[in-house]
Design a protein around this motif. Structure first.
Motif, mmCIF file in Angstrom:
data_model
loop_
_atom_site.group_PDB
_atom_site.id
_atom_site.type_symbol
_atom_site.label_atom_id
_atom_site.label_comp_id
_atom_site.label_asym_id
_atom_site.label_seq_id
_atom_site.Cartn_x
_atom_site.Cartn_y
_atom_site.Cartn_z
ATOM 1 N N LEU A 1 -99.463 51.721 -29.781
ATOM 2 C CA LEU A 1 -99.146 50.901 -30.946
ATOM 3 C C LEU A 1 -100.301 49.979 -31.351
ATOM 4 C CD1 LEU A 1 -95.459 49.931 -30.091
ATOM 5 C CD2 LEU A 1 -96.210 51.455 -31.933
ATOM 6 N N GLY A 2 -101.372 49.989 -30.552
ATOM 7 C CA GLY A 2 -102.549 49.190 -30.878
ATOM 8 C C GLY A 2 -102.462 47.743 -30.425
ATOM 9 N N HIS A 3 -101.725 47.496 -29.362
ATOM 10 C CA HIS A 3 -101.551 46.142 -28.851
ATOM 11 C C HIS A 3 -102.117 46.018 -27.449
ATOM 12 C CE1 HIS A 3 -99.042 44.608 -32.108
ATOM 13 N NE2 HIS A 3 -98.463 45.800 -32.122
ATOM 14 N N SER A 4 -102.118 44.785 -26.948
ATOM 15 C CA SER A 4 -102.558 44.544 -25.582
ATOM 16 C C SER A 4 -101.576 45.187 -24.614
ATOM 17 C CB SER A 4 -102.648 43.042 -25.305
ATOM 18 O OG SER A 4 -101.354 42.464 -25.340
ATOM 19 N N ARG A 5 -102.003 45.378 -23.384
ATOM 20 C CA ARG A 5 -101.201 46.124 -22.416
ATOM 21 C C ARG A 5 -99.845 45.503 -22.128
ATOM 22 N NH1 ARG A 5 -104.383 46.513 -17.026
ATOM 23 N NH2 ARG A 5 -102.872 48.180 -16.877
ATOM 24 N N ASN B 1 -93.605 42.316 -22.759
ATOM 25 C CA ASN B 1 -93.115 41.029 -23.271
ATOM 26 C C ASN B 1 -91.825 41.204 -24.070
ATOM 27 O OD1 ASN B 1 -95.163 39.530 -22.115
ATOM 28 N ND2 ASN B 1 -96.447 39.569 -23.940
ATOM 29 N N ILE B 2 -91.713 42.300 -24.784
ATOM 30 C CA ILE B 2 -90.475 42.589 -25.519
ATOM 31 C C ILE B 2 -89.365 42.917 -24.532
ATOM 32 C CG2 ILE B 2 -89.344 44.188 -27.115
ATOM 33 C CD1 ILE B 2 -92.114 44.459 -28.530
ATOM 34 N N SER B 3 -89.651 43.817 -23.590
ATOM 35 C CA SER B 3 -88.638 44.257 -22.626
ATOM 36 C C SER B 3 -88.122 43.123 -21.754
ATOM 37 C CB SER B 3 -89.215 45.356 -21.734
ATOM 38 O OG SER B 3 -89.567 46.484 -22.497
ATOM 39 N N SER B 4 -88.996 42.195 -21.431
ATOM 40 C CA SER B 4 -88.606 41.088 -20.553
ATOM 41 C C SER B 4 -87.963 39.926 -21.303
ATOM 42 C CB SER B 4 -89.825 40.577 -19.779
ATOM 43 O OG SER B 4 -90.754 39.983 -20.677
ATOM 44 N N GLY B 5 -87.950 39.988 -22.617
ATOM 45 C CA GLY B 5 -87.320 38.936 -23.403
ATOM 46 C C GLY B 5 -88.240 37.796 -23.781
ATOM 47 N N LYS B 6 -89.516 37.927 -23.501
ATOM 48 C CA LYS B 6 -90.467 36.875 -23.849
ATOM 49 C C LYS B 6 -90.750 36.837 -25.346
ATOM 50 C CE LYS B 6 -92.796 36.945 -19.409
ATOM 51 N NZ LYS B 6 -94.026 37.285 -18.692
ATOM 52 N N SER B 7 -90.603 37.987 -26.003
ATOM 53 C CA SER B 7 -90.850 38.040 -27.445
ATOM 54 C C SER B 7 -90.041 39.173 -28.053
ATOM 55 C CB SER B 7 -92.340 38.245 -27.735
ATOM 56 O OG SER B 7 -92.776 39.509 -27.263
ATOM 57 N N LEU B 8 -89.997 39.179 -29.364
ATOM 58 C CA LEU B 8 -89.371 40.255 -30.123
ATOM 59 C C LEU B 8 -90.383 40.767 -31.136
ATOM 60 C CD1 LEU B 8 -85.793 38.869 -30.888
ATOM 61 C CD2 LEU B 8 -86.354 40.898 -29.543
ATOM 62 N N PRO B 9 -90.289 42.042 -31.504
ATOM 63 C CA PRO B 9 -91.220 42.550 -32.506
ATOM 64 C C PRO B 9 -90.879 42.005 -33.890
ATOM 65 C CG PRO B 9 -89.625 44.241 -31.939
ATOM 66 C CD PRO B 9 -89.381 43.085 -31.014
ATOM 67 N N SER B 10 -91.916 41.818 -34.691
ATOM 68 C CA SER B 10 -91.695 41.438 -36.083
ATOM 69 C C SER B 10 -91.068 42.638 -36.794
ATOM 70 C CB SER B 10 -93.021 41.082 -36.753
ATOM 71 O OG SER B 10 -93.838 42.242 -36.868
ATOM 72 N N LEU B 11 -90.600 42.426 -37.994
ATOM 73 C CA LEU B 11 -90.013 43.525 -38.758
ATOM 74 C C LEU B 11 -91.051 44.620 -38.996
ATOM 75 C CD1 LEU B 11 -87.576 44.685 -40.166
ATOM 76 C CD2 LEU B 11 -88.201 43.403 -42.213
ATOM 77 N N THR B 12 -92.280 44.230 -39.303
ATOM 78 C CA THR B 12 -93.354 45.205 -39.505
ATOM 79 C C THR B 12 -93.582 46.010 -38.231
ATOM 80 O OG1 THR B 12 -94.413 43.752 -41.117
ATOM 81 C CG2 THR B 12 -95.788 45.477 -40.139
ATOM 82 N N GLU B 13 -93.585 45.327 -37.103
ATOM 83 C CA GLU B 13 -93.778 46.016 -35.830
ATOM 84 C C GLU B 13 -92.585 46.900 -35.477
ATOM 85 O OE1 GLU B 13 -96.402 46.446 -33.838
ATOM 86 O OE2 GLU B 13 -97.521 45.387 -35.375
ATOM 87 N N LEU B 14 -91.388 46.469 -35.852
ATOM 88 C CA LEU B 14 -90.201 47.282 -35.592
ATOM 89 C C LEU B 14 -90.284 48.592 -36.382
ATOM 90 C CD1 LEU B 14 -87.641 47.466 -33.978
ATOM 91 C CD2 LEU B 14 -86.460 46.240 -35.799
ATOM 92 N N PHE B 15 -90.794 48.536 -37.610
ATOM 93 C CA PHE B 15 -91.021 49.760 -38.374
ATOM 94 C C PHE B 15 -92.038 50.659 -37.657
ATOM 95 C CE2 PHE B 15 -89.312 47.509 -42.183
ATOM 96 C CZ PHE B 15 -88.379 48.471 -42.557
ATOM 97 N N ALA B 16 -93.088 50.051 -37.108
ATOM 98 C CA ALA B 16 -94.105 50.825 -36.376
ATOM 99 C C ALA B 16 -93.503 51.450 -35.116
ATOM 100 C CB ALA B 16 -95.294 49.937 -36.023
ATOM 101 N N ILE B 17 -92.628 50.721 -34.450
ATOM 102 C CA ILE B 17 -91.963 51.237 -33.250
ATOM 103 C C ILE B 17 -91.070 52.417 -33.623
ATOM 104 C CG2 ILE B 17 -90.203 50.668 -31.517
ATOM 105 C CD1 ILE B 17 -91.557 47.839 -31.407
ATOM 106 N N CYS B 18 -90.340 52.297 -34.717
ATOM 107 C CA CYS B 18 -89.496 53.404 -35.175
ATOM 108 C C CYS B 18 -90.346 54.623 -35.513
ATOM 109 C CB CYS B 18 -88.658 52.982 -36.377
ATOM 110 S SG CYS B 18 -87.310 51.866 -35.952
ATOM 111 N N GLU B 19 -91.461 54.400 -36.169
ATOM 112 C CA GLU B 19 -92.364 55.506 -36.485
ATOM 113 C C GLU B 19 -92.891 56.144 -35.195
ATOM 114 O OE1 GLU B 19 -96.675 56.123 -38.629
ATOM 115 O OE2 GLU B 19 -95.297 54.662 -39.515
ATOM 116 N N TYR B 20 -93.182 55.330 -34.204
ATOM 117 C CA TYR B 20 -93.654 55.822 -32.911
ATOM 118 C C TYR B 20 -92.634 56.761 -32.281
ATOM 119 C CZ TYR B 20 -95.345 55.587 -28.072
ATOM 120 O OH TYR B 20 -95.802 55.898 -26.814
ATOM 121 N N PHE B 21 -91.361 56.424 -32.414
ATOM 122 C CA PHE B 21 -90.297 57.256 -31.861
ATOM 123 C C PHE B 21 -89.817 58.326 -32.837
ATOM 124 C CE2 PHE B 21 -89.540 53.322 -29.250
ATOM 125 C CZ PHE B 21 -89.964 53.875 -28.048
#
Length: 103
Positions: free
Chosen positions: A28-32, A37-57
């Motif tokens: 996805l072009g991010h740091s390792r 950080n998303i899985s552990s609850g430290k952060s959530l993806p932005s809407l733009t990133e959520l679209f990128a995640i959906c495209e990834y899948f």
């Protein structure tokens, strides 16, 4: 549905795809640690990133949030293949599916 759903869904889809948190972050072009950080609850993806995640899948945002579909990419692929069948073949597939559901 809450923020836990988003984290759990990303983890579920990632595991079905067979990629590590590190690999997904990299793809996805991010740091390792991005997906961690998303899985552990430290952060959530932005809407733009959520679209990128959906495209990834290779799924839509609607498919991402559909709690009734555990593997939306697989279902999408099956539907795409079914669209190429004749009506007679589709009726046969329907009979098979109905049989499997009754088990």
């Amino acid at each position: 549905m809450d923020t836990n759903f988003v984290r759990e869904r990303i983890t579920q889809l990632r595991m079905r795809k067979g990629v590590s948190e590190y690999q997904m972050s990299y793809d996805l072009g991010h740091s390792r640690g991005y997906v961690n950080n998303i899985s552990s609850g430290k952060s959530l993806p932005s809407l733009t990133e959520l679209f990128a995640i959906c495209e990834y899948f290779q799924i839509t945002l609607v498919e991402f949030f559909d709690e009734n579909i555990s593997n939306p990419a697989l279902l999408k692929n099956v539907v795409n293949e079914l669209e190429q069948l004749s009506e007679k073949d589709l009726q046969l597939i329907q009979t098979i599916v109905e049989h499997l559901i009754q088990r």
